[in-house]
Design a protein around this motif. Structure first.
Motif, PDB file in Angstrom:
ATOM      1  N   LEU A  25       0.494  -1.249   0.269  1.00  0.00           N
ATOM      2  CA  LEU A  25      -0.101   0.296  -0.065  1.00  0.00           C
ATOM      3  C   LEU A  25       0.727   1.556   0.120  1.00  0.00           C
ATOM      4  N   LEU A  26       2.034   1.233  -0.225  1.00  0.00           N
ATOM      5  CA  LEU A  26       3.307   2.453   0.409  1.00  0.00           C
ATOM      6  C   LEU A  26       3.024   2.859  -1.099  1.00  0.00           C
ATOM      7  N   ASP A  27       2.708   2.663  -2.203  1.00  0.00           N
ATOM      8  CA  ASP A  27       2.958   3.079  -3.121  1.00  0.00           C
ATOM      9  C   ASP A  27       1.845   3.457  -3.899  1.00  0.00           C
ATOM     10  N   ASP A  28       0.214   3.626  -3.131  1.00  0.00           N
ATOM     11  CA  ASP A  28      -0.748   4.472  -2.788  1.00  0.00           C
ATOM     12  C   ASP A  28      -0.916   5.200  -1.778  1.00  0.00           C
ATOM     13  N   ALA A  29       0.124   5.760  -0.848  1.00  0.00           N
ATOM     14  CA  ALA A  29       0.250   6.488   0.301  1.00  0.00           C
ATOM     15  C   ALA A  29      -0.577   7.865  -0.009  1.00  0.00           C
ATOM     16  N   GLY A  30      -0.245   8.707  -0.989  1.00  0.00           N
ATOM     17  CA  GLY A  30      -0.545   9.960  -2.088  1.00  0.00           C
ATOM     18  C   GLY A  30      -2.325  10.019  -2.155  1.00  0.00           C
ATOM     19  N   PRO A  31      -2.516   8.915  -2.602  1.00  0.00           N
ATOM     20  CA  PRO A  31      -4.034   9.019  -2.870  1.00  0.00           C
ATOM     21  C   PRO A  31      -4.892   8.460  -1.162  1.00  0.00           C
ATOM     22  N   TRP A  32      -4.111   7.870  -0.843  1.00  0.00           N
ATOM     23  CA  TRP A  32      -4.625   7.743   0.394  1.00  0.00           C
ATOM     24  C   TRP A  32      -4.737   8.872   1.474  1.00  0.00           C
ATOM     25  N   LEU A 171      -1.961   3.908   7.525  1.00  0.00           N
ATOM     26  CA  LEU A 171      -2.161   3.224   6.594  1.00  0.00           C
ATOM     27  C   LEU A 171      -1.039   2.399   6.769  1.00  0.00           C
ATOM     28  N   ILE A 172      -1.463   0.788   6.773  1.00  0.00           N
ATOM     29  CA  ILE A 172      -0.209  -0.051   6.486  1.00  0.00           C
ATOM     30  C   ILE A 172      -0.020  -0.867   6.134  1.00  0.00           C
ATOM     31  N   ASP A 173       1.134  -1.223   5.821  1.00  0.00           N
ATOM     32  CA  ASP A 173       1.169  -2.004   4.188  1.00  0.00           C
ATOM     33  C   ASP A 173       2.327  -2.929   5.057  1.00  0.00           C
ATOM     34  N   ILE A 174       1.524  -4.411   5.036  1.00  0.00           N
ATOM     35  CA  ILE A 174       2.427  -5.517   5.824  1.00  0.00           C
ATOM     36  C   ILE A 174       3.750  -5.478   4.988  1.00  0.00           C
ATOM     37  N   ALA A 175       4.479  -4.806   3.657  1.00  0.00           N
ATOM     38  CA  ALA A 175       5.025  -5.224   2.518  1.00  0.00           C
ATOM     39  C   ALA A 175       7.005  -5.344   4.003  1.00  0.00           C
ATOM     40  N   VAL A 176       6.136  -4.233   4.206  1.00  0.00           N
ATOM     41  CA  VAL A 176       7.307  -3.884   5.114  1.00  0.00           C
ATOM     42  C   VAL A 176       8.194  -4.228   6.706  1.00  0.00           C
ATOM     43  N   LEU A 177       7.322  -4.750   6.768  1.00  0.00           N
ATOM     44  CA  LEU A 177       7.666  -6.151   7.494  1.00  0.00           C
ATOM     45  C   LEU A 177       8.936  -6.837   6.515  1.00  0.00           C
ATOM     46  N   ALA A 178       9.309  -7.524   5.910  1.00  0.00           N
ATOM     47  CA  ALA A 178      10.195  -8.197   5.220  1.00  0.00           C
ATOM     48  C   ALA A 178      11.509  -6.964   5.874  1.00  0.00           C
ATOM     49  N   ASP A 225       4.853 -15.483  -0.198  1.00  0.00           N
ATOM     50  CA  ASP A 225       3.690 -16.630   0.635  1.00  0.00           C
ATOM     51  C   ASP A 225       2.622 -16.085   0.501  1.00  0.00           C
ATOM     52  N   ASP A 226       1.158 -16.029  -0.060  1.00  0.00           N
ATOM     53  CA  ASP A 226       0.106 -15.594  -0.428  1.00  0.00           C
ATOM     54  C   ASP A 226      -0.438 -15.452   0.776  1.00  0.00           C
ATOM     55  N   ARG A 227      -0.861 -16.891   1.599  1.00  0.00           N
ATOM     56  CA  ARG A 227      -1.426 -17.521   2.241  1.00  0.00           C
ATOM     57  C   ARG A 227      -1.367 -17.277   3.072  1.00  0.00           C
ATOM     58  N   PHE A 228      -0.055 -16.935   4.043  1.00  0.00           N
ATOM     59  CA  PHE A 228       0.408 -16.306   5.040  1.00  0.00           C
ATOM     60  C   PHE A 228      -0.065 -14.818   4.936  1.00  0.00           C
ATOM     61  N   GLN A 229       0.170 -14.035   3.744  1.00  0.00           N
ATOM     62  CA  GLN A 229       0.238 -12.417   3.468  1.00  0.00           C
ATOM     63  C   GLN A 229      -1.220 -12.300   4.228  1.00  0.00           C
ATOM     64  N   GLU A 230      -1.813 -13.320   3.394  1.00  0.00           N
ATOM     65  CA  GLU A 230      -3.643 -13.461   3.730  1.00  0.00           C
ATOM     66  C   GLU A 230      -3.824 -12.496   5.503  1.00  0.00           C
ATOM     67  N   LEU A 231      -3.002 -14.059   6.018  1.00  0.00           N
ATOM     68  CA  LEU A 231      -3.227 -14.310   7.889  1.00  0.00           C
ATOM     69  C   LEU A 231      -2.930 -13.540   7.805  1.00  0.00           C
ATOM     70  N   LEU A 232      -1.572 -13.034   7.532  1.00  0.00           N
ATOM     71  CA  LEU A 232      -1.081 -11.245   8.955  1.00  0.00           C
ATOM     72  C   LEU A 232      -2.271 -10.703   8.321  1.00  0.00           C
ATOM     73  N   ILE A 233      -2.379 -10.287   7.439  1.00  0.00           N
ATOM     74  CA  ILE A 233      -3.386  -8.792   7.352  1.00  0.00           C
ATOM     75  C   ILE A 233      -4.657  -9.194   7.565  1.00  0.00           C
ATOM     76  N   GLU A 234      -5.336 -10.956   8.347  1.00  0.00           N
ATOM     77  CA  GLU A 234      -6.544 -10.417   8.855  1.00  0.00           C
ATOM     78  C   GLU A 234      -5.997 -10.471  10.166  1.00  0.00           C
ATOM     79  N   VAL A 235      -5.192 -10.960  10.996  1.00  0.00           N
ATOM     80  CA  VAL A 235      -4.502 -10.958  12.254  1.00  0.00           C
ATOM     81  C   VAL A 235      -4.216  -9.026  12.174  1.00  0.00           C
ATOM     82  N   ILE A 236      -4.401  -9.143  11.431  1.00  0.00           N
ATOM     83  CA  ILE A 236      -3.441  -7.283  12.805  1.00  0.00           C
ATOM     84  C   ILE A 236      -4.714  -6.193  12.274  1.00  0.00           C
TER      85      ILE A 236
END
Ligand SMILES: NC(=O)c1ccc[n+]([C@@H]2O[C@H](COP(=O)([O-])OP(=O)(O)OC[C@H]3O[C@@H](n4cnc5c(N)ncnc54)[C@H](O)[C@@H]3O)[C@@H](O)[C@H]2O)c1
Ligand SMILES: [Zn+2]
Length: 388
Positions: A25-32, A171-178, A225-236
């Motif tokens: 989502l970080l690249d969407d920071a402006g419109p957000w 705005l929470i972009d889980i990609a930055v957790l990498a 790992d798409d499944r893990f990322q989905e789970l992570l979004i859900e948990v957050i």
């Protein structure tokens, strides 16, 4: 007329705001930001630290500029030691020099330290300018960026100077957790266990599912790992929802409230955590790691006071141990820890109040007077010995 009294009725939360969570989502920071701020907002000041800015600053700035904002940036030192009034003063100087006006906004890009500093500066610059939070640590995502508490440490203690200042959006972009260090991930997960312990079996269950899917791997390895990322979004999302519900009901942590839904329950695990951080000079533990121990101690004390079942205490032990290793409690002195408990006393009108558990999802606030001193000392002594 000698005196007059006027009543102003403010709603509990001055305005509602959205917390957006996703991957990339970080690249969407402006419109957000455009959608979250007032239409006439022209300039935004991005407050960050060199580490986070080096990783994600350019992308954030270009997205904001592409959405038509003029941008300025202000970097603060990296780490808890910079969370003080001196740093806030330097931020205020920079906001003034960059001519950030009441119709402009501050964007906090970073972990809880940046969020707390930027939040506080935005609360007092010109008596308050709009704030957006882009949390980049797991702890900041599920905890510090939501709820409006901002502030800094003082020589008298942690987080003693501050203001309530709700953001206009998160705005929470889980990609930055990498790119987040493993210990920081563990620290964030400990705060998530805290929410689960007081929030209930469903919230805690979601987290244990995530931990099982993780299989001890680090977040960078799991970024594809798409499944893990989905789970992570859900948990957050569930974690944030839990905190938001508590905060909406008791925005300013009313001192009169001691019920199971008061904001004070979010301090579960924090009496020992703050004491451990204080006796080790705030350098040995990540805040969330200390909370990990704090959770286990509060659970153990609850069991010893016959409030909580040993099955629930065992469950919390299992979950905390599966989030990652915690630094050993070697050399931590019992008397020093007991002394440090008085720091919390100051905040709560002379009496230490501890959040304990009657079971998972059943927090209870217990006054120190209702805890026999010998039980407190014995449990603490055994606890420090066990984890040394
Ligand atoms: N306001 C609240 O309600 C609230 C709630 C809980 C905690 N807090 C505060 O939050 C602070 C702790 O926050 P924290 O745990 O986020 O620590 P932090 O802000 O110090 O961040 C931890 C480290 O990770 C780095 N970092 C951040 N994001 C990164 C990323 N994506 N990739 C690589 N490195 C990254 C930071 O530069 C820093 O070195 C404490 O000061 C605590 O008091 C506030
Ligand atoms: Zn905490």
């Amino acid at each position: 007329m000698k005196e007059a009294s006027v009543q102003i009725d403010l709603p509990a939360i001055p305005a509602s705001y959205h917390i957006r969570i996703g991957n990339g989502l970080l690249d969407d920071a402006g419109p957000w930001a455009r959608g979250s701020l007032d239409v006439d907002t022209k300039r935004v000041a991005v407050i960050s630290n060199p580490t986070v800015y080096g990783l994600y600053g350019d992308r954030t700035i270009s997205s904001l500029q592409n959405a038509g904002f003029e941008t300025v940036r202000c970097l603060v030192g990296d780490g808890e030691t910079y969370k003080n009034l001196e740093t806030v003063e330097s931020v205020l100087t920079s906001l003034a020099a960059d001519e950030i006006t009441r119709s402009d906004a501050v964007v906090a890009l970073g972990g809880g330290v940046v969020g707390d500093i930027a939040g506080f500066a935005s609360a007092i610059h010109l008596r308050g300018v709009s704030l957006l939070q882009i949390p980049t640590t797991l702890l900041a995502m599920i905890d510090s960026s939501v709820g409006g508490k901002t502030g800094v440490n003082s020589p008298a203690g942690k987080n003693l100077i501050g203001a309530f200042h709700q953001p206009k959006g998160v705005l929470i972009d889980i990609a930055v957790l990498a790119t987040l260090d493993g210990r920081e991930v563990t620290a964030g997960l400990c705060e998530a266990v805290k929410h689960g312990a007081i929030g209930g079996t469903e919230l805690l269950g979601g987290l244990t599912d995530l931990l099982s899917a993780r299989k001890g791997r680090d977040f960078a390895e799991l970024s594809e790992d798409d499944r893990f990322q989905e789970l992570l979004i859900e948990v957050i999302a569930r974690q944030v929802e839990f905190k938001a519900n508590i905060v909406t009901d008791d925005e300013k942590e009313s001192s009169a409230r001691n019920d199971a839904r008061s904001r004070k329950i979010l301090n579960f695990g924090h009496t020992l955590a703050h004491a451990l951080e204080s006796v080790t000079g705030y350098e040995y533990f990540r805040h969330g790691e200390a909370v990990g121990y704090g959770i286990l101690f509060a659970a153990e004390l609850s069991k010893n006071l016959a409030l909580c079942d040993k099955i629930d205490v065992q469950l919390l032990n299992d979950v905390v141990q599966s989030v990652g290793p915690l630094p050993a409690l070697t050399g931590i002195d019992l008397k020093e820890v007991r002394k440090a408990f008085t720091l919390d006393k100051k905040n709560l009108a002379g009496s230490l109040q501890m959040v304990l558990l009657k079971g998972i999802g059943k927090p209870v606030i217990v006054s120190e007077q209702d805890i026999p001193p010998n039980v407190m000392t014995r449990v603490l002594e055994e606890f420090l010995a066990k984890w040394a």
